[in-house]
Design a protein around this motif. Structure first.
Motif, PDB file in Angstrom:
ATOM      1  N   MET A   1       0.853  -1.192  -0.021  1.00 21.88           N
ATOM      2  CA  MET A   1       0.009   0.050  -0.223  1.00 21.88           C
ATOM      3  C   MET A   1       1.147   1.282  -0.058  1.00 21.88           C
ATOM      4  N   PRO A   2       0.498   2.067  -0.982  1.00 19.38           N
ATOM      5  CA  PRO A   2       1.496   3.435  -1.065  1.00 19.38           C
ATOM      6  C   PRO A   2       1.255   4.065   0.352  1.00 19.38           C
ATOM      7  N   THR A   3       2.388   4.679   0.697  1.00 21.81           N
ATOM      8  CA  THR A   3       2.677   5.531   2.119  1.00 21.81           C
ATOM      9  C   THR A   3       3.334   6.655   1.749  1.00 21.81           C
ATOM     10  N   TYR A   4       2.797   7.652   2.395  1.00 24.65           N
ATOM     11  CA  TYR A   4       3.508   9.029   2.105  1.00 24.65           C
ATOM     12  C   TYR A   4       4.693   9.131   3.236  1.00 24.65           C
ATOM     13  N   LEU A   5       5.879   9.358   2.610  1.00 23.15           N
ATOM     14  CA  LEU A   5       7.040   9.542   3.456  1.00 23.15           C
ATOM     15  C   LEU A   5       7.555  10.852   3.294  1.00 23.15           C
ATOM     16  N   PRO A   6       7.306  11.899   4.476  1.00 22.77           N
ATOM     17  CA  PRO A   6       7.749  13.051   4.197  1.00 22.77           C
ATOM     18  C   PRO A   6       9.143  13.337   4.338  1.00 22.77           C
ATOM     19  N   PRO A   7       9.935  14.219   3.628  1.00 13.33           N
ATOM     20  CA  PRO A   7      11.176  14.397   3.674  1.00 13.33           C
ATOM     21  C   PRO A   7      11.683  15.196   5.041  1.00 13.33           C
ATOM     22  N   ALA A   8      12.971  15.171   5.591  1.00 12.17           N
ATOM     23  CA  ALA A   8      13.329  15.403   6.684  1.00 12.17           C
ATOM     24  C   ALA A   8      12.729  16.871   7.024  1.00 12.17           C
ATOM     25  N   ASP A   9      12.864  17.735   5.826  1.00 10.77           N
ATOM     26  CA  ASP A   9      12.657  19.306   6.142  1.00 10.77           C
ATOM     27  C   ASP A   9      11.009  19.457   6.160  1.00 10.77           C
ATOM     28  N   ALA A  10      10.227  18.323   6.391  1.00 10.15           N
ATOM     29  CA  ALA A  10       8.879  18.616   6.057  1.00 10.15           C
ATOM     30  C   ALA A  10       8.292  18.689   7.573  1.00 10.15           C
ATOM     31  N   VAL A  11       9.255  18.277   8.458  1.00 13.32           N
ATOM     32  CA  VAL A  11       8.985  18.258   9.991  1.00 13.32           C
ATOM     33  C   VAL A  11       9.959  19.008  10.758  1.00 13.32           C
ATOM     34  N   THR A  12       9.540  19.897  11.551  1.00 18.27           N
ATOM     35  CA  THR A  12      10.616  20.579  12.397  1.00 18.27           C
ATOM     36  C   THR A  12      10.285  20.379  14.054  1.00 18.27           C
ATOM     37  N   ALA A  13      11.548  20.190  14.650  1.00 15.02           N
ATOM     38  CA  ALA A  13      11.463  20.007  16.113  1.00 15.02           C
ATOM     39  C   ALA A  13      11.672  21.424  16.902  1.00 15.02           C
ATOM     40  N   PHE A  14      10.643  21.599  17.806  1.00 14.22           N
ATOM     41  CA  PHE A  14      10.723  22.728  18.917  1.00 14.22           C
ATOM     42  C   PHE A  14      10.683  22.186  20.183  1.00 14.22           C
ATOM     43  N   SER A  15      11.674  22.728  20.967  1.00 11.49           N
ATOM     44  CA  SER A  15      11.400  22.502  22.411  1.00 11.49           C
ATOM     45  C   SER A  15      10.353  23.538  23.103  1.00 11.49           C
ATOM     46  N   ILE A  16       9.582  22.812  23.783  1.00  7.67           N
ATOM     47  CA  ILE A  16       8.214  23.088  24.344  1.00  7.67           C
ATOM     48  C   ILE A  16       8.175  23.040  26.004  1.00  7.67           C
ATOM     49  N   LEU A  17       7.085  23.751  26.393  1.00  6.47           N
ATOM     50  CA  LEU A  17       6.820  23.406  27.670  1.00  6.47           C
ATOM     51  C   LEU A  17       5.507  22.705  27.682  1.00  6.47           C
ATOM     52  N   ARG A  18       5.391  21.330  28.318  1.00  8.72           N
ATOM     53  CA  ARG A  18       4.118  20.684  28.458  1.00  8.72           C
ATOM     54  C   ARG A  18       3.434  20.875  29.652  1.00  8.72           C
ATOM     55  N   ILE A  19       2.237  21.486  29.495  1.00  9.04           N
ATOM     56  CA  ILE A  19       1.428  21.477  30.929  1.00  9.04           C
ATOM     57  C   ILE A  19       0.574  20.356  30.828  1.00  9.04           C
ATOM     58  N   GLY A  20       0.387  19.705  32.154  1.00  8.83           N
ATOM     59  CA  GLY A  20      -0.737  18.792  32.315  1.00  8.83           C
ATOM     60  C   GLY A  20      -1.270  18.887  33.835  1.00  8.83           C
ATOM     61  N   THR A  21      -1.731  17.746  34.553  1.00 11.28           N
ATOM     62  CA  THR A  21      -2.247  17.663  35.788  1.00 11.28           C
ATOM     63  C   THR A  21      -1.072  17.890  36.871  1.00 11.28           C
ATOM     64  N   ASP A  22       0.158  17.188  36.136  1.00 13.91           N
ATOM     65  CA  ASP A  22       1.128  17.095  36.867  1.00 13.91           C
ATOM     66  C   ASP A  22       1.991  18.355  36.764  1.00 13.91           C
ATOM     67  N   ALA A  23       3.380  18.309  37.496  1.00 11.50           N
ATOM     68  CA  ALA A  23       3.971  19.386  37.283  1.00 11.50           C
ATOM     69  C   ALA A  23       4.668  19.570  35.591  1.00 11.50           C
ATOM     70  N   PRO A  24       4.725  20.822  35.224  1.00 10.66           N
ATOM     71  CA  PRO A  24       5.320  21.159  33.771  1.00 10.66           C
ATOM     72  C   PRO A  24       6.322  20.508  33.479  1.00 10.66           C
ATOM     73  N   GLU A  25       6.661  20.059  32.204  1.00 15.38           N
ATOM     74  CA  GLU A  25       7.960  19.353  31.736  1.00 15.38           C
ATOM     75  C   GLU A  25       8.249  19.860  30.513  1.00 15.38           C
ATOM     76  N   THR A  26       9.618  19.976  30.355  1.00 17.42           N
ATOM     77  CA  THR A  26      10.090  20.527  28.993  1.00 17.42           C
ATOM     78  C   THR A  26       9.879  19.315  27.917  1.00 17.42           C
ATOM     79  N   ALA A  27       9.848  19.381  26.698  1.00 17.50           N
ATOM     80  CA  ALA A  27       9.801  18.240  25.705  1.00 17.50           C
ATOM     81  C   ALA A  27       9.940  18.648  24.356  1.00 17.50           C
ATOM     82  N   THR A  28      10.266  18.024  23.430  1.00 11.48           N
ATOM     83  CA  THR A  28      10.295  18.058  22.105  1.00 11.48           C
ATOM     84  C   THR A  28       9.301  17.861  21.337  1.00 11.48           C
TER      85      THR A  28
END
Length: 292
Positions: A1-28
């Motif tokens: 079955m054909p699958t779309y494989l995006p090139p590396a530059d189609a996705v960008t990584a960012f460092s973020i702060l994730r907020i939930g019910t527990d303590a905030p945490e840094t994530a990518t």
């Protein structure tokens, strides 16, 4: 079955702060890349070579040749893959694609009555008028075709979802997929803009070896978005009789589908869908609905 494989530059990584019910945490976090692409048209007028910028569109990098070819085809500039001499990217302009036409191809750039900039969310925002879009469409699609089994339509979302590797990474990419009437997946393209995804899909078929696969008769274009006016216009230009969408259609999309004889399906999910135009292509419907 054909699958779309995006090139590396189609996705960008960012460092973020994730907020939930527990303590905030840094994530990518991986997000869909959005960058401009300048589409230029190269053609001959008399003995002079002309190069014209026809659009600057915000898109997700990847399959830019398909995007440029599909855009020019659905705008009515390129009518046949044989019109194209080459598609190149200048070494000094990585965000530019030049579509050069053969010298004997007559060019009418009047259909491109739009501002040169379009966002990733709008395909016809720059159009001078809706009449300019309507006049670009081809003759109404023929009604004679194999009938679609509703059970095939029900399977489209799951089949497409399994092929969306770019969406798996980012959750932010629209997909456009081409299916046969018996539900076989032919091709998939993803982009941050739904109209770009459809142009990439149509362009991939226009450029398919050896001589292209347009018109897309007895095919279904399925999109993971809403069905807007410009998407109906694009599939009609490609000779595709059916547009199916996970989301809702707009009023103009319904009007254009009925005007051109296309079949338009919306809310295709959870084993249900609505038929807004073209019921004559669906199996097991009573005659009372045949005129819709």
């Amino acid at each position: 079955m054909p699958t779309y494989l995006p090139p590396a530059d189609a996705v960008t990584a960012f460092s973020i702060l994730r907020i939930g019910t527990d303590a905030p945490e840094t994530a990518t976090d991986l997000v869909a890349t959005e960058e401009p692409l300048e589409i230029q048209l190269g053609y001959t007028r008399g003995s002079v070579e002309v190069r014209k910028t026809v659009a600057i569109t915000m898109r997700t990098p990847g399959h830019d040749r398909d995007l440029a070819a599909g855009f020019l085809f659905t705008e009515g500039i390129v009518r046949d893959p044989a019109n194209i001499a080459e598609i190149v990217r200048p070494a000094d302009k990585p965000q530019t694609v030049i579509v050069r036409l053969r010298p004997d191809v007559a060019v009418d750039v009047r259909p491109l009555e739009r501002n040169n900039y379009t966002t990733s969310s709008c395909g016809v925002c720059g159009k001078a008028s809706l009449d300019a879009v309507r006049t670009a469409t081809r003759h109404p699609l023929p009604e004679a075709a194999p009938l679609l089994d509703p059970a095939i339509i029900h399977r489209l979302p799951e089949t497409l979802r399994a092929a969306q590797s770019g969406f798996d990474q980012t959750g932010g990419l629209h997909a456009a997929a081409l299916f046969t009437f018996d539900g076989r997946l032919v091709a998939v393209r993803e982009d941050i803009g739904r109209h770009n995804a459809v142009d990439k899909l149509i362009g991939s078929q226009l450029l398919a070896a050896p001589a292209g696969a347009i018109p897309l008769s007895e095919r279904i274009v399925f999109v993971s978005s809403r069905a807007s006016f410009e998407l109906v216009q694009k599939i009609v230009m490609a000779g595709c009789p059916v547009l199916a969408a996970v989301g809702a259609p707009s009023s103009l999309a319904i009007e254009l589908a009925r005007e051109t004889g296309a079949t338009l399906l919306g809310f295709v999910r959870e084993n249900r869908f609505n038929v807004y135009a073209g019921t004559m292509r669906l199996r097991a419907l009573t005659p009372a609905f045949a005129a819709t």
